[in-house]
Design a protein around this motif. Structure first.
Motif, PDB file in Angstrom:
ATOM      1  N   UNK A   1       0.831  -1.352  -0.133  1.00 14.19           N
ATOM      2  CA  UNK A   1       0.001  -0.119   0.078  1.00 14.19           C
ATOM      3  C   UNK A   1       0.929   1.378   0.082  1.00 14.19           C
ATOM      4  N   UNK A   2       0.458   2.429  -0.578  1.00 20.71           N
ATOM      5  CA  UNK A   2       0.961   3.661  -0.686  1.00 20.71           C
ATOM      6  C   UNK A   2       1.482   4.461   0.613  1.00 20.71           C
ATOM      7  N   UNK A   3       0.494   3.896   1.744  1.00 21.64           N
ATOM      8  CA  UNK A   3       0.740   4.465   3.079  1.00 21.64           C
ATOM      9  C   UNK A   3       2.058   3.630   3.638  1.00 21.64           C
TER      10      UNK A   3
ATOM     11  N   UNK B   1       4.994   5.592   1.163  1.00 19.72           N
ATOM     12  CA  UNK B   1       5.408   6.944   1.828  1.00 19.72           C
ATOM     13  C   UNK B   1       6.219   7.159   2.969  1.00 19.72           C
TER      14      UNK B   1
ATOM     15  N   UNK C   1       5.641   6.667   6.423  1.00 24.04           N
ATOM     16  CA  UNK C   1       4.849   7.067   7.556  1.00 24.04           C
ATOM     17  C   UNK C   1       4.920   5.889   8.754  1.00 24.04           C
ATOM     18  N   UNK C   2       4.932   4.689   8.253  1.00 23.10           N
ATOM     19  CA  UNK C   2       4.969   3.675   9.236  1.00 23.10           C
ATOM     20  C   UNK C   2       6.434   2.811   8.754  1.00 23.10           C
TER      21      UNK C   2
ATOM     22  N   UNK D   1       8.433   1.119  10.816  1.00 23.10           N
ATOM     23  CA  UNK D   1       8.414  -0.462  11.029  1.00 23.10           C
ATOM     24  C   UNK D   1       7.071  -0.499  11.406  1.00 23.10           C
ATOM     25  N   UNK D   2       6.358  -1.815  10.948  1.00 18.36           N
ATOM     26  CA  UNK D   2       5.389  -2.231  11.359  1.00 18.36           C
ATOM     27  C   UNK D   2       5.275  -3.714  11.823  1.00 18.36           C
ATOM     28  N   UNK D   3       6.107  -3.852  12.921  1.00 15.91           N
ATOM     29  CA  UNK D   3       6.058  -5.311  13.437  1.00 15.91           C
ATOM     30  C   UNK D   3       4.552  -5.928  13.866  1.00 15.91           C
ATOM     31  N   UNK D   4       3.728  -4.958  14.121  1.00 13.96           N
ATOM     32  CA  UNK D   4       2.574  -5.183  14.900  1.00 13.96           C
ATOM     33  C   UNK D   4       1.604  -5.588  13.617  1.00 13.96           C
ATOM     34  N   UNK D   5       1.786  -5.547  12.345  1.00 19.35           N
ATOM     35  CA  UNK D   5       0.619  -5.683  11.501  1.00 19.35           C
ATOM     36  C   UNK D   5       0.840  -7.119  11.125  1.00 19.35           C
ATOM     37  N   UNK D   6      -0.384  -7.679  10.609  1.00 24.19           N
ATOM     38  CA  UNK D   6      -0.425  -9.183  10.190  1.00 24.19           C
ATOM     39  C   UNK D   6       0.011  -9.140   8.658  1.00 24.19           C
TER      40      UNK D   6
ATOM     41  N   UNK E   1      -0.957 -11.692   6.051  1.00 25.85           N
ATOM     42  CA  UNK E   1      -2.425 -11.739   5.888  1.00 25.85           C
ATOM     43  C   UNK E   1      -2.612 -10.374   4.803  1.00 25.85           C
ATOM     44  N   UNK E   2      -1.978  -9.195   5.296  1.00 26.56           N
ATOM     45  CA  UNK E   2      -2.573  -7.910   4.230  1.00 26.56           C
ATOM     46  C   UNK E   2      -1.757  -8.129   2.991  1.00 26.56           C
TER      47      UNK E   2
END
Lengths: 157, 460
Positions: A59-61, A64, A66-67, A69-74, A77-78
């Motif tokens: 995804x673009x976000x 970009x 802004x996130x 590191x996103x260790x908390x995201x699945x 799955x995404x």
């Protein structure tokens, strides 16, 4: 040296009606990393490579930054969710519409420069005046060509 | 405008003007001061220059032209506001690195069981609560990216979520003394404590929040759907992974608790909020790098200082000097008299006028310079209504109008613009009209509620 000297001539292509799923099947079957998209007359419409496809499932976000590191995201799955959405799309919706193209009589210097300038493709398409696909040159084709043309004594030094 | 006033018998205007200032080249100080204010405000609205640079230039010209002496200019700067803002910015700059915001946002989304409307409500409430105690812009800047992640997983349009968060950040920011810059200025200059805000402004905020959410439900909530797979994906988020530095998080929570406790007790302890915020900031700066070598400590300090919004701080410094100049020449007193003449000296009408004018003005222009100008204006009304104690409801009217008014348009508050900019770059642009046509109506509803609250509690 002209582009036509080192280009691969027998190129597998896909058509504008193909879906992403069909293209991925071709890429995986032959371990290709690029597939030119051409119309019935062999004219270049665009190209897809593995990075083009991956760029459509991030995804673009995230792109970009802004996130960072996103260790908390699945993440699996995404990504799989976007991947499944991508599979059903037409290849013309996701392809790179302006792949780097060079003419057959272009020098290896400008071919290499063109490839470096396009940061997502390690390939250039070779086309005639009417944008009909003639061949493909990859970055490793260039290195191999250079290797082949270095005289033996210079190599040892 | 001021000249008309001076001719129409505004003796107070000219008396104070000539007693305190002698302008360069025989220029009328009233005109110099008013022109500087208008030119600086107009230049800020053009959005071509950094607003801190403009306000400092304006402040400099106020002194160079002889309207103010440097001593008078410095006395006009409200260092309590400056200190409180800087202190809170330092605390926020350190806290945002801990992952605390992401943790709470994900926890809230999961608490809603993955249902889209429930998640929207939870994220809006989280935004409002954070905004009540921390800077609105930081809050939305940290919550919005997580929101896009969550709405992406849910497979729903992120717009209603971002829309509700913009509104929630301005509504939540209205709740406390430290929630929004206008409140910080009002609290500092009208000598109202954190506790006063808690007692007078906080109670109405949940009501406004509830009504706003109800209307957002009518607008967007009814049609929100998510598949069971999408809801399952939400439950797979792992908020524990969001915590980046557990040790630092504990230090931040400790300092935040001390600072908020300190704000509440400040009045009883005869302390100003700036003392508490700056002391808290220094304490957190000390704890942050405890045990590291001096070089690492210096680097960390400089890193935090780079994240303080110096534009805002210096904008305030210049603005205070400009407003002091305009006040010194008597224009503010003249405006106060004119306003009182318009409302017929009626207290209820004056409160209502302040509430509604502030709301409409803040929807269109930056509410910080507006409030900076309104504060001395309201102070000048105090004698007509029986002293500073009696005009307290006017401060609540100003705070409610100026803070909630920010919801009136996409340019009404910095948080709105920040979310819009972020959404644009993330591929979900928010149109000015798309936002404003719903937000302006919801803002008016919040002002109607505020009006009813002020009337029932303080006026009638």
């Amino acid at each position: 040296m002209h582009a036509s000297r080192i280009m691969v001539r027998d190129v597998t292509t896909c058509g504008p009606e193909d879906t992403v799923a069909e293209v991925i099947a071709i890429l995986n079957e032959h371990s290709f990393r690029i597939l030119p998209v051409v119309d019935g007359d062999g004219r270049i419409l665009g190209a897809v490579n593995t990075l083009t496809l991956l760029s459509h499932i991030v995804p673009e976000y995230i792109m970009e930054g802004y996130l960072q590191s996103v260790p908390f995201a699945p993440d699996i799955g995404l990504l799989r969710k976007h991947y499944r959405e991508l599979l059903g799309k037409r290849i013309t919706d996701v392809m790179d519409e302006n792949p780097t193209t060079v003419r057959e009589d272009e020098s290896l210097l400008s071919v290499t420069a063109a490839m470096i300038r396009h940061d997502r493709f390690e390939y250039v398409l070779v086309a005639d005046e009417e944008r009909r696909l003639k061949g493909v040159i990859s970055s490793s084709d260039i290195l191999r060509a250079l290797d082949r043309f270095i005289p033996e004594d210079e190599c040892d030094a | 405008m001021p000249e008309a006033g001076s001719q129409a018998g505004g003796e107070a205007l000219h008396a104070s003007a000539y007693a305190s200032a002698h302008a360069l080249f025989g220029l009328d100080p009233v005109w110099v001061a008013v022109s500087l204010l208008l030119v600086v405000y107009a230049a800020i609205m053009m959005e071509k220059f950094n607003r801190a640079v403009l306000s400092i230039l304006g402040a400099g010209l106020m002194i160079l032209s002889g309207v103010l002496t440097q001593e008078a200019a410095i006395r006009g700067i409200d260092f309590n506001t400056i200190g409180l803002l800087t202190g809170m910015m330092v605390i926020v700059a350190i806290s945002q690195k801990t992952g605390m915001f992401q943790y709470v946002a994900i926890r809230a989304a999961k608490a809603a069981g993955g249902r889209p409307w429930g998640i929207l409500v939870m994220l809006a409430i989280v935004t409002a609560v954070f905004s009540a105690f921390l800077d609105n812009v930081t809050t939305v800047l940290l919550i919005a990216p997580v929101t896009l992640l969550i709405t992406d997983a849910l497979g729903v349009n992120p717009y209603p979520f971002l829309f509700s968060q913009i509104l929630a950040s301005n509504i939540g920011g209205t709740a406390t003394l430290i929630g929004d810059p206008p409140n910080i200025m009002i609290g500092s200059q009208a000598r109202l404590s954190f506790y006063d805000f808690l007692l007078n402004l906080t109670p109405i905020i949940p009501v406004i929040m509830l009504v706003t959410l109800g209307l957002i439900w009518l607008l967007f909530g009814r049609s929100m759907r998510a598949t069971p797979e999408a809801q399952k994906l939400i439950m797979e988020f792992n908020e524990r992974e969001a915590i980046e530095d557990a040790a630092l998080l504990r230090k931040c929570l400790l300092v935040l608790a001390l600072v908020i406790g300190g704000f509440t007790a400040a009045h009883a302890l005869h302390l100003e909020p700036a003392t508490i915020a700056l002391f808290g900031a220094a304490l957190l700066l000390l704890l942050q790098t405890w045990g590291q070598d001096l070089h690492a400590k210096d680097k960390a300090f400089e890193g935090v200082m780079a994240e303080v919004e110096w534009t805002t701080i210096f904008f305030f410094v210049g603005l205070f000097v400009i407003v002091t100049g305009v006040e010194r020449v008597g224009v503010i007193a003249w405006l106060a008299h004119k306003t009182l003449a318009l409302t017929g000296g009626d207290f209820n009408a004056t409160a209502a006028a302040i509430l509604w004018i502030s709301a409409i003005a803040s929807a269109v222009i930056d509410n910080i310079p507006f409030v900076a100008t309104m504060i001395p204006l309201i102070q000048n009304m105090a004698p007509s209504f029986g002293g500073p104690e009696a005009i307290e409801p006017l401060w609540w009217a100003l705070a409610l109008g100026a803070c909630l008014g920010g919801n009136g348009s996409l340019i009404g508050a910095s948080a709105n613009l920040i979310v819009a900019g972020f959404a644009q770059r993330a591929g979900h642009p928010i149109g000015f009209l798309q936002f404003t046509r719903h937000a302006f109506a919801l803002m008016l509803v919040s002002i109607v509620i505020s009006h009813a609250y002020l009337y029932l509690r303080y006026l009638s």
